[in-house]
Design a protein around this motif. Structure first.
Motif, PDB file in Angstrom:
ATOM      1  N   UNK A  60     -11.461   6.522   8.486  1.00  0.00           N
ATOM      2  CA  UNK A  60     -11.346   5.066   8.382  1.00  0.00           C
ATOM      3  C   UNK A  60     -10.936   4.643   6.974  1.00  0.00           C
ATOM      4  N   UNK A  61     -11.500   5.292   5.969  1.00  0.00           N
ATOM      5  CA  UNK A  61     -11.124   4.958   4.599  1.00  0.00           C
ATOM      6  C   UNK A  61      -9.649   5.248   4.365  1.00  0.00           C
ATOM      7  N   UNK A  62      -9.195   6.407   4.795  1.00  0.00           N
ATOM      8  CA  UNK A  62      -7.793   6.775   4.544  1.00  0.00           C
ATOM      9  C   UNK A  62      -6.830   5.889   5.328  1.00  0.00           C
ATOM     10  N   UNK A  63      -7.241   5.422   6.491  1.00  0.00           N
ATOM     11  CA  UNK A  63      -6.407   4.470   7.218  1.00  0.00           C
ATOM     12  C   UNK A  63      -6.305   3.165   6.443  1.00  0.00           C
ATOM     13  N   UNK A  64      -7.405   2.745   5.822  1.00  0.00           N
ATOM     14  CA  UNK A  64      -7.376   1.505   5.039  1.00  0.00           C
ATOM     15  C   UNK A  64      -6.464   1.646   3.817  1.00  0.00           C
ATOM     16  N   UNK A  65      -6.451   2.807   3.201  1.00  0.00           N
ATOM     17  CA  UNK A  65      -5.560   3.031   2.052  1.00  0.00           C
ATOM     18  C   UNK A  65      -4.106   3.051   2.514  1.00  0.00           C
ATOM     19  N   UNK A  66      -3.848   3.647   3.666  1.00  0.00           N
ATOM     20  CA  UNK A  66      -2.496   3.629   4.216  1.00  0.00           C
ATOM     21  C   UNK A  66      -2.054   2.188   4.482  1.00  0.00           C
ATOM     22  N   UNK A  67      -2.955   1.379   5.021  1.00  0.00           N
ATOM     23  CA  UNK A  67      -2.626  -0.019   5.305  1.00  0.00           C
ATOM     24  C   UNK A  67      -2.331  -0.803   4.026  1.00  0.00           C
ATOM     25  N   UNK A  68      -3.062  -0.505   2.955  1.00  0.00           N
ATOM     26  CA  UNK A  68      -2.874  -1.207   1.683  1.00  0.00           C
ATOM     27  C   UNK A  68      -1.594  -0.805   0.964  1.00  0.00           C
ATOM     28  N   UNK A  69      -1.231   0.470   1.058  1.00  0.00           N
ATOM     29  CA  UNK A  69      -0.153   1.005   0.219  1.00  0.00           C
ATOM     30  C   UNK A  69       1.142   1.322   0.943  1.00  0.00           C
ATOM     31  N   UNK A  70       1.078   1.571   2.250  1.00  0.00           N
ATOM     32  CA  UNK A  70       2.227   2.046   3.031  1.00  0.00           C
ATOM     33  C   UNK A  70       2.833   3.309   2.420  1.00  0.00           C
ATOM     34  N   UNK A  71       2.003   4.140   1.799  1.00  0.00           N
ATOM     35  CA  UNK A  71       2.479   5.373   1.169  1.00  0.00           C
ATOM     36  C   UNK A  71       3.037   6.335   2.209  1.00  0.00           C
ATOM     37  N   UNK A  72       4.108   7.022   1.828  1.00  0.00           N
ATOM     38  CA  UNK A  72       4.718   8.042   2.694  1.00  0.00           C
ATOM     39  C   UNK A  72       4.620   9.442   2.104  1.00  0.00           C
ATOM     40  N   UNK A  73       4.490   9.527   0.778  1.00  0.00           N
ATOM     41  CA  UNK A  73       4.298  10.822   0.129  1.00  0.00           C
ATOM     42  C   UNK A  73       3.015  10.763  -0.691  1.00  0.00           C
ATOM     43  N   UNK A  74       2.166  11.772  -0.495  1.00  0.00           N
ATOM     44  CA  UNK A  74       0.820  11.781  -1.068  1.00  0.00           C
ATOM     45  C   UNK A  74       0.610  13.075  -1.839  1.00  0.00           C
ATOM     46  N   UNK A  75      -0.029  12.971  -3.003  1.00  0.00           N
ATOM     47  CA  UNK A  75      -0.427  14.152  -3.765  1.00  0.00           C
ATOM     48  C   UNK A  75      -1.892  14.026  -4.128  1.00  0.00           C
ATOM     49  N   UNK A  76      -2.686  15.037  -3.752  1.00  0.00           N
ATOM     50  CA  UNK A  76      -4.059  15.107  -4.242  1.00  0.00           C
ATOM     51  C   UNK A  76      -4.128  16.162  -5.325  1.00  0.00           C
ATOM     52  N   UNK A  77      -4.600  15.764  -6.495  1.00  0.00           N
ATOM     53  CA  UNK A  77      -4.792  16.682  -7.611  1.00  0.00           C
ATOM     54  C   UNK A  77      -6.251  17.121  -7.584  1.00  0.00           C
ATOM     55  N   UNK A  78      -6.448  18.438  -7.424  1.00  0.00           N
ATOM     56  CA  UNK A  78      -7.796  18.968  -7.215  1.00  0.00           C
ATOM     57  C   UNK A  78      -8.178  18.870  -5.753  1.00  0.00           C
ATOM     58  N   UNK A  79      -7.283  19.293  -4.883  1.00  0.00           N
ATOM     59  CA  UNK A  79      -7.460  19.066  -3.438  1.00  0.00           C
ATOM     60  C   UNK A  79      -8.470  19.990  -2.776  1.00  0.00           C
ATOM     61  N   UNK A  80      -8.828  21.103  -3.429  1.00  0.00           N
ATOM     62  CA  UNK A  80      -9.729  22.084  -2.839  1.00  0.00           C
ATOM     63  C   UNK A  80      -9.286  22.431  -1.420  1.00  0.00           C
ATOM     64  N   UNK A  81     -10.152  22.289  -0.420  1.00  0.00           N
ATOM     65  CA  UNK A  81      -9.829  22.753   0.937  1.00  0.00           C
ATOM     66  C   UNK A  81      -9.041  21.729   1.763  1.00  0.00           C
ATOM     67  N   UNK A  82      -8.649  20.615   1.157  1.00  0.00           N
ATOM     68  CA  UNK A  82      -7.843  19.628   1.879  1.00  0.00           C
ATOM     69  C   UNK A  82      -8.643  18.656   2.718  1.00  0.00           C
ATOM     70  N   UNK A  83      -9.921  18.454   2.400  1.00  0.00           N
ATOM     71  CA  UNK A  83     -10.771  17.560   3.197  1.00  0.00           C
ATOM     72  C   UNK A  83     -10.220  16.147   3.265  1.00  0.00           C
ATOM     73  N   UNK A  84      -9.615  15.673   2.183  1.00  0.00           N
ATOM     74  CA  UNK A  84      -9.019  14.336   2.192  1.00  0.00           C
ATOM     75  C   UNK A  84      -7.632  14.347   2.816  1.00  0.00           C
ATOM     76  N   UNK A  85      -6.849  15.329   2.466  1.00  0.00           N
ATOM     77  CA  UNK A  85      -5.472  15.379   2.973  1.00  0.00           C
ATOM     78  C   UNK A  85      -5.420  15.428   4.500  1.00  0.00           C
TER      79      UNK A  85
END
Length: 197
Positions: free
Chosen positions: A32-57
């Motif tokens: 739900x949080x990541x959907x809200x960020x997508x709604x706010x930003x309309x981002x198409x390319x994402x980079x996580x710095x310190x992504x570890x196992x990809x839990x957010x990605x």
């Protein structure tokens, strides 16, 4: 308890491997949080710095996903579970061109960055972000070092949103919030910044 003069080496080795193993299944409830960020930003390319196992990605609802970490074991998992393109790299020298990603983010990374490297890391986040930088970190009114997992100086609480505005004034704060365990996070504050102009 031992001091940790080189945190990057710590995370790249057995200490980071153990952290990765403990966090293989973390991240439930974050969609739900990541959907809200997508709604706010309309981002198409994402980079996580310190992504570890990809839990957010793996919770990002759409777009092309990239992750950076110093721990190879973590990146092997992230590439499988998040279907992200991953790179072993230091957060102080990201291997990407200027403004390569719509949105660049951290989640529990800055809290483990040595203080003499923090400004450089924040500058790198801003350098590779075309539009947005999102920070999700433990917040505090002042800096507080915390003993963590047997390490004397491996975690800091600090006013990361305020520090980012000080170090990277060409980004402006757009939104801020708090993420409790019920949202799938560990009581972190989030700050969303947008490049000016």
């Amino acid at each position: 308890m031992t001091a940790t003069p080189n945190l990057e080496a710590l995370w790249a080795g057995p200490f980071g491997d153990a952290y990765t193993e403990r966090n293989r299944d973390v991240g439930a409830g974050r969609d739900a949080f990541w959907q809200s960020i997508q709604n706010l930003t309309a981002a198409r390319t994402w980079l996580e710095v310190g992504c570890n196992v990809g839990a957010n990605l793996r919770c990002v609802p759409t777009g092309k996903l990239f992750g950076v970490d110093v721990n190879r074991e973590a990146l092997t998992i992230a590439s499988e579970v998040a279907l992200a393109q991953v790179v072993v790299a230091s957060e102080v020298a990201l291997p990407f061109d200027l403004e390569s990603f719509d949105l660049v983010f951290t989640c529990g990374l800055l809290i483990h960055i040595q203080r003499d490297r923090l400004k450089v890391v924040m500058g790198e986040l801003a350098r590779v972000a075309h539009d947005w930088v999102l920070l999700m970190e433990y917040d505090a009114s002042g800096e507080k070092v915390i003993s963590w997992c047997g390490q004397e100086a491996a975690l800091w609480k600090a006013p990361y949103g305020w520090l980012f505005q000080e170090y990277v004034p060409w980004f402006r704060l757009q939104n801020k919030g708090f993420l409790p365990p019920l949202a799938g996070f560990d009581n972190v504050t989030w700050w969303l910044f947008r490049r000016k102009g």
